[in-house]
Design an enzyme around this catalytic site. Structure first.
Site, PDB file in Angstrom:
ATOM      1  N   HIS A  78      17.525 104.933  50.785  1.00 39.60           N
ATOM      2  CA  HIS A  78      16.941 104.345  49.586  1.00 39.60           C
ATOM      3  C   HIS A  78      16.153 103.081  49.926  1.00 39.60           C
ATOM      4  O   HIS A  78      15.077 102.834  49.363  1.00 39.60           O
ATOM      5  CB  HIS A  78      18.047 104.032  48.580  1.00 39.60           C
ATOM      6  CG  HIS A  78      17.556 103.356  47.345  1.00 39.60           C
ATOM      7  ND1 HIS A  78      17.684 101.995  47.148  1.00 39.60           N
ATOM      8  CD2 HIS A  78      16.918 103.840  46.244  1.00 39.60           C
ATOM      9  CE1 HIS A  78      17.157 101.672  45.983  1.00 39.60           C
ATOM     10  NE2 HIS A  78      16.686 102.763  45.413  1.00 39.60           N
ATOM     11  N   GLU A  81      12.822 104.078  51.140  1.00 45.95           N
ATOM     12  CA  GLU A  81      11.912 104.456  50.048  1.00 45.95           C
ATOM     13  C   GLU A  81      11.186 103.233  49.499  1.00 45.95           C
ATOM     14  O   GLU A  81       9.985 103.289  49.201  1.00 45.95           O
ATOM     15  CB  GLU A  81      12.699 105.149  48.941  1.00 45.95           C
ATOM     16  CG  GLU A  81      11.869 105.494  47.717  1.00 45.95           C
ATOM     17  CD  GLU A  81      12.717 105.635  46.463  1.00 45.95           C
ATOM     18  OE1 GLU A  81      12.255 105.227  45.377  1.00 45.95           O
ATOM     19  OE2 GLU A  81      13.850 106.137  46.559  1.00 45.95           O
ATOM     20  N   HIS A  82      11.900 102.126  49.373  1.00 47.27           N
ATOM     21  CA  HIS A  82      11.279 100.895  48.879  1.00 47.27           C
ATOM     22  C   HIS A  82      10.275 100.334  49.882  1.00 47.27           C
ATOM     23  O   HIS A  82       9.194  99.870  49.496  1.00 47.27           O
ATOM     24  CB  HIS A  82      12.355  99.839  48.606  1.00 47.27           C
ATOM     25  CG  HIS A  82      13.024  99.989  47.284  1.00 47.27           C
ATOM     26  ND1 HIS A  82      12.870  99.087  46.259  1.00 47.27           N
ATOM     27  CD2 HIS A  82      13.860 100.954  46.802  1.00 47.27           C
ATOM     28  CE1 HIS A  82      13.580  99.471  45.211  1.00 47.27           C
ATOM     29  NE2 HIS A  82      14.199 100.605  45.520  1.00 47.27           N
ATOM     30  N   GLU A 159      18.235  96.163  41.201  1.00 48.71           N
ATOM     31  CA  GLU A 159      18.354  97.568  40.802  1.00 48.71           C
ATOM     32  C   GLU A 159      19.817  97.996  40.776  1.00 48.71           C
ATOM     33  O   GLU A 159      20.255  98.707  39.865  1.00 48.71           O
ATOM     34  CB  GLU A 159      17.564  98.450  41.764  1.00 48.71           C
ATOM     35  CG  GLU A 159      17.599  99.933  41.421  1.00 48.71           C
ATOM     36  CD  GLU A 159      16.843 100.785  42.425  1.00 48.71           C
ATOM     37  OE1 GLU A 159      16.954 102.031  42.331  1.00 48.71           O
ATOM     38  OE2 GLU A 159      16.157 100.226  43.305  1.00 48.71           O
TER      39      GLU A 159
END
Length: 469
Positions: A78, A81-82, A159
């Protein structure tokens, strides 16, 4: 027999016949766009479905998610992905990437799941080569500057805070932790806070090197796209991508994801409502009964107070929940993975109604396994056909479907095959699958909120094989 009774019997027979007919002529589905698939020498699969128009969607789908992490680097997929949008040598800043995409009227999106990651764009047809260039650049040449990694930590921590404030997200993460204890699927996608604070550039690069290999990439496109041209573009732009030295099947075989019947509860009496889930081990993507379980999910259905139908809904459980005021909402979920899955119900209710709501949910499981009828099966088949075939409409949905199915099934399901498999499901099929998966099993249970009245685990387990009086 009275005239009224005769009329009722006649109406019932007509109703049954109406569902026994094929309400859709599937012949037109045979002329749907052809799926063309080419496997390159480095293992990358290029798959397209060409249609007329001015727009195309193109994406890179990676057979890699949090399931391929360890406890030490959990969250790195994840985090990657950022960071993938933060700049390359050719496009040195996030703003340069965004500006280039906006200038050609395109959009770029990404997601990370437990098993997959995806990066996909929607552009005008003349800009497909530009889209391929951007995707290849960010996936192969991202700089992962340390300063930007440090900045992004705060974004991901925010997040994570947001997700922790969403009861449904918390419940489903806890459900995975309970059902797949000590295994890869039991970890969260974002990872623990301590990992988010400590993931390094070296860990990100190592994860790419190990997992973003040609044999685990699918580049799919849908809409106004030429297959042969796309193949040549991918050959050029992804030429440096190598095959994995260890096959994905060998890596996955080392990962165990055994389902464990268990419970995980978090009591918080300051919350007004209980949020809970009860689930059983379900089917993997490739199981022949996949669509049967999808149909069972449709039959159990969903309900919430905000729907226009109110109490007048087709789902048997929905009608009971609405009529008896058992919940604020409930939903039925079927989450697939490569070698397992989760099937169950998620509910939100007042503390005093939770016992009745859980009991009615599991009672419905048993009813479907033992006494569902042809009319409801046929009615819900039509509903499932509608929602499933809609996934073959629109370039973004088609592009996603191609990538996901090739990663999970190794091939693309045609609309005609989907129609045929759903249409051929019988009452006996539904009862067989429901009896196997939903009866006399040890479920995984999670609940948060004022849970003092949540039924004991042994009662929940017992309700999978006997009904509460």
């Amino acid at each position: 027999m009275s005239n009224i009774t005769k009329l009722f019997v006649k109406s019932t027979k007509n109703f049954s016949r109406s569902f026994s007919r094929k309400t859709v002529d599937p012949s037109y589905l045979k002329i749907s766009p052809e799926t063309k698939i080419t496997t390159l020498s480095n293992g990358i699969r290029v798959a397209t479905e060409q249609t007329y128009g001015e727009v195309a969607s193109v994406g890179v789908w990676v057979d890699s998610g949090s399931v391929y992490e360890t406890d030490k680097n959990n969250g790195v997929a994840h985090f990657l992905e950022h960071m993938i949008f933060k700049g390359t040598a050719k496009r040195p800043t996030p703003q340069s990437i965004e500006t280039e995409i906006e200038n050609m009227g395109g959009s770029l999106n990404a997601f990370t799941s437990r098993e997959h990651s995806a990066y996909y764009m929607k552009v005008l047809k003349d800009n497909v080569p530009n889209a391929v260039d951007i995707l290849s650049d960010i996936l192969q040449n991202s700089k992962f500057e340390t300063s930007l990694i440090e900045q992004e930590r705060d974004t991901i921590l925010s997040e994570n805070d947001y997700i922790q404030s969403k009861e449904d997200e918390v419940v489903f993460d806890q459900l995975h932790a309970a059902a797949f204890q000590g295994s890869a699927l039991g970890r969260t996608i974002l990872g623990p806070v301590e990992n988010i604070k400590s993931i390094t550039r070296e860990q990100i690069q190592e994860f790419i090197n190990e997992n973003y290999t040609g044999d685990r990439l699918v580049i799919s496109a849908a809409g106004a796209v030429n297959h042969e041209q796309l193949v040549e573009q991918v050959k050029e732009k992804f030429a440096n991508v190598k095959m994995s030295q260890v096959s994905k099947d060998v890596k996955r075989a080392a990962i165990t994801n055994d389902f464990i019947g268990s419970e995980l509860r978090v009591r918080d009496d300051e919350q007004p409502l209980i949020h809970f889930a009860v689930a059983v081990r379900a089917l993997p993507w490739t199981d022949p009964d996949y669509f049967v379980l999808e149909l069972i999910q449709t039959m159990i259905g969903n309900w919430n107070r905000g729907i226009a139908a109110g109490k007048n809904i087709a789902s048997n459980l929905g009608e009971i929940v609405a009529t008896e005021d058992l919940a604020e909402s409930y939903s039925t979920f079927f989450t697939c993975y490569q070698d397992t899955g989760l099937f169950g119900n998620y509910g939100v209710c007042q503390p005093e109604r939770v016992d009745d709501l859980v009991a009615e949910m599991l009672k419905e499981w048993q009813r479907i396994a033992t006494s569902c009828n042809k009319n409801e099966v046929e009615r819900n088949k039509q509903k499932l056909l509608a929602t499933t075939l809609m996934q073959y409409d629109g370039t973004s949905k088609v592009c996603e479907g191609i990538g996901r199915q090739i990663l999970t099934l190794g091939r693309r399901l045609s609309p005609f095959e989907v129609y045929t498999r759903i249409n051929e499901i019988t009452v006996a099929d539904v009862q067989r699958v429901a009896s196997t998966l939903l009866r006399d099993v040890s479920p995984a249970v999670t609940a948060i909120g004022p849970i003092a009245n949540y039924p004991d685990y042994n009662f929940v387990k017992g309700w999978t094989y006997w009904n509460r009086l």
